[in-house]
Scaffold this active site. Structure first.
Site, short mmCIF file in Angstrom:
data_model
loop_
_atom_site.label_atom_id
_atom_site.label_comp_id
_atom_site.label_asym_id
_atom_site.label_seq_id
_atom_site.Cartn_x
_atom_site.Cartn_y
_atom_site.Cartn_z
N CYS A 1 -37.77 40.71 -0.82
CA CYS A 1 -36.27 40.03 -0.21
C CYS A 1 -35.14 40.87 -0.08
O CYS A 1 -34.38 40.68 0.72
CB CYS A 1 -36.00 38.86 -1.20
SG CYS A 1 -37.23 37.66 -1.32
N CYS B 1 -40.00 31.99 2.38
CA CYS B 1 -40.18 32.54 1.09
C CYS B 1 -39.20 31.92 0.28
O CYS B 1 -38.15 31.71 0.51
CB CYS B 1 -39.73 34.27 1.07
SG CYS B 1 -39.38 34.87 -0.43
N CYS C 1 -44.16 19.80 6.97
CA CYS C 1 -43.67 20.02 8.37
C CYS C 1 -44.45 21.12 9.21
O CYS C 1 -44.44 21.45 10.18
CB CYS C 1 -42.26 19.96 8.67
SG CYS C 1 -41.44 21.31 7.95
N CYS D 1 -10.70 66.24 11.73
CA CYS D 1 -11.58 66.80 11.08
C CYS D 1 -12.23 65.99 9.89
O CYS D 1 -13.06 66.32 9.10
CB CYS D 1 -10.68 67.80 10.30
SG CYS D 1 -9.32 67.23 9.15
N CYS E 1 0.88 -1.12 0.04
CA CYS E 1 -0.10 0.04 -0.18
C CYS E 1 0.91 1.31 -0.41
O CYS E 1 1.75 1.34 0.85
CB CYS E 1 -0.82 -0.21 1.43
SG CYS E 1 -1.85 1.61 1.49
N CYS F 1 -36.35 18.40 9.13
CA CYS F 1 -36.97 17.99 7.86
C CYS F 1 -36.19 17.71 6.82
O CYS F 1 -34.99 18.27 6.52
CB CYS F 1 -38.02 19.15 7.53
SG CYS F 1 -39.01 18.83 6.27
N CYS G 1 -2.79 57.94 17.50
CA CYS G 1 -2.73 58.58 16.19
C CYS G 1 -3.92 58.90 15.37
O CYS G 1 -4.80 58.00 15.33
CB CYS G 1 -1.71 57.83 14.97
SG CYS G 1 -1.34 58.51 13.72
N HIS H 1 -41.81 36.76 4.84
CA HIS H 1 -41.74 38.23 4.98
C HIS H 1 -42.71 39.20 4.18
O HIS H 1 -42.29 40.39 4.30
CB HIS H 1 -40.19 38.56 5.02
CG HIS H 1 -39.68 38.14 3.59
ND1 HIS H 1 -40.07 38.92 2.43
CD2 HIS H 1 -38.96 37.34 3.17
CE1 HIS H 1 -39.27 38.67 1.32
NE2 HIS H 1 -38.72 37.62 1.58
#
Length: 377
Positions: free
Chosen positions: A237, A224, A219, A301, A105, A201, A283, A232
């Site tokens: 989406c 969606c 189930c 700034c 082998c 499931c 810094c 939703h």
């Protein structure tokens, strides 16, 4: 969970036609794809399955490549040894039978292996069945790799087909996972199929056109089909994705109100890409860490760092016009964040209420079932 013939009929949700398929029905579709190719070109089922995996089960694309006049190159690229390809052994001049006679082998280098305990692909790299089993088990159980398991030899790209894998693997758990991963590769490659996301499931939704419509599994899980998230409606989406990104922290979990307020108080936004940044050093020379931005600016700034040059301390001088512009910009951004927090708080309240209602529903259902059983109703 099995699906009866009655349940397998097309379901309708607002004129959106879909079916709920079992594992067996999905595997029948896979077999149908193999037979479709087999009716056109004479290849073994194992070879066709390997080809279909490579082309993500797109039969049309596979047929186009098979008849483009360069089939041998296609097989070589994928890792299939054609029956017409002259086979060579590891050293290039000995026969495969003599290699088997050596009984060595090339993984464990055990030299007391019986010839029938060695196994090799068409590339003629020989390994004992024990090493083969360990190699394939690791690929399947640890790496979840079934798309193109190659020969264990370091530089060999010949693919192990499904028949050979099942021949070498005897553990039922490993075999079951291999079959499931194969089925999963088919479902994930097909834009008209999507798994039910419920962990326990084993059903998938099948549609005629990919659209953002609610679908219900046997189930009871409702999602969606377009994005795979919980139903939703009425929002789309894309809006849901934007909301999820905005309401999630860096680890993907939902942020709370205290976190959002801390962000408002202790961070600033990159003047270019608007990524939220926290200062963690002394810094004032800041570099945005966003991969697509890398903008360098002054923390004091918020102007570009390239404008400072020799006039570094100019940002410490008050400028009416710049101050007004910066204040307007910051005010607008903070207004957006406050608006988001207004709706986010109400969203989380409604979500929590829904969770409580589901818990109450589950408790009431359990009690009703218990009473029916007790009083034989």
């Amino acid at each position: 969970m099995s699906l009866s013939t009655e349940e397998a009929k097309p379901r309708f949700a607002q004129e959106f036609v879909y079916k709920v398929l079992t594992i067996d029905e999905i595997q029948k579709q896979m077999h149908g794809c193999i037979e479709e190719i087999k009716a056109v070109i004479q290849l073994s089922s194992a070879t066709i399955r390997t080809l279909l995996k490579h082309f993500k089960w797109d039969t049309q694309k596979l047929l186009e490549r098979l008849f483009d006049g360069n089939q041998e190159q296609l097989f070589a690229d994928i890792g299939i040894v054609s029956n017409r390809t002259e086979r060579t052994t590891p050293n290039g001049n000995e026969s495969k039978r003599r290699c088997y006679a050596k009984s060595v082998c090339f993984i464990c280098y055990s030299d007391d292996i019986k010839p029938h305990d060695l196994f090799g692909l068409d590339c003629d790299h020989l390994f004992c069945t024990h090493c083969w089993t360990q190699y394939l088990t690791t690929k399947i159980m640890s790496e979840g790799d079934v798309m193109a398991i190659t020969c264990p030899d370091t530089d060999c790209k010949v693919v192990v087909d499904e028949e050979q894998v099942l021949q070498l693997i005897t553990d039922e758990t490993v075999r079951a996972k291999y079959q499931r991963l194969n089925t999963d590769s088919y479902v994930s490659s097909n834009r008209l199929l999507r798994w039910c996301p419920r962990p326990d499931c084993l059903h998938a939704f099948s549609v005629q056109t990919k659209e953002a419509h609610p679908v219900v599994c046997v189930c009871g899980k409702q999602i969606c089909f377009g994005c795979g998230e919980d139903n939703h409606e009425p929002i789309g989406c894309q809006l849901l994705r934007e909301w999820s990104v905005k309401s999630a922290g860096s680890n993907g979990e939902m942020i709370d109100g205290k976190t959002a307020n801390w962000i408002i108080t202790n961070t600033k936004e990159c003047p270019k890409c608007r990524t939220t940044i926290e200062k963690n050093g002394g810094c004032n020379h800041m570099t945005c860490r966003s991969v697509k931005c890398k903008y360098e600016f002054c923390w004091v700034c918020l102007d570009g760092w390239s404008t400072h040059g020799t006039s570094y301390y100019n940002c410490n001088k008050y400028n009416d016009s710049k101050a007004k512009d910066r204040k307007d910009s910051v005010s607008e951004t903070r207004k957006c964040l406050e608006r988001f927090m207004f709706y986010w708080t109400r969203f989380m309240n409604h979500k929590q209420s829904l969770q409580f209602e589901n818990e109450l529903k589950s408790t009431v259902t359990t009690k009703m079932t218990h009473m029916q059983d007790r009083y034989h109703m």
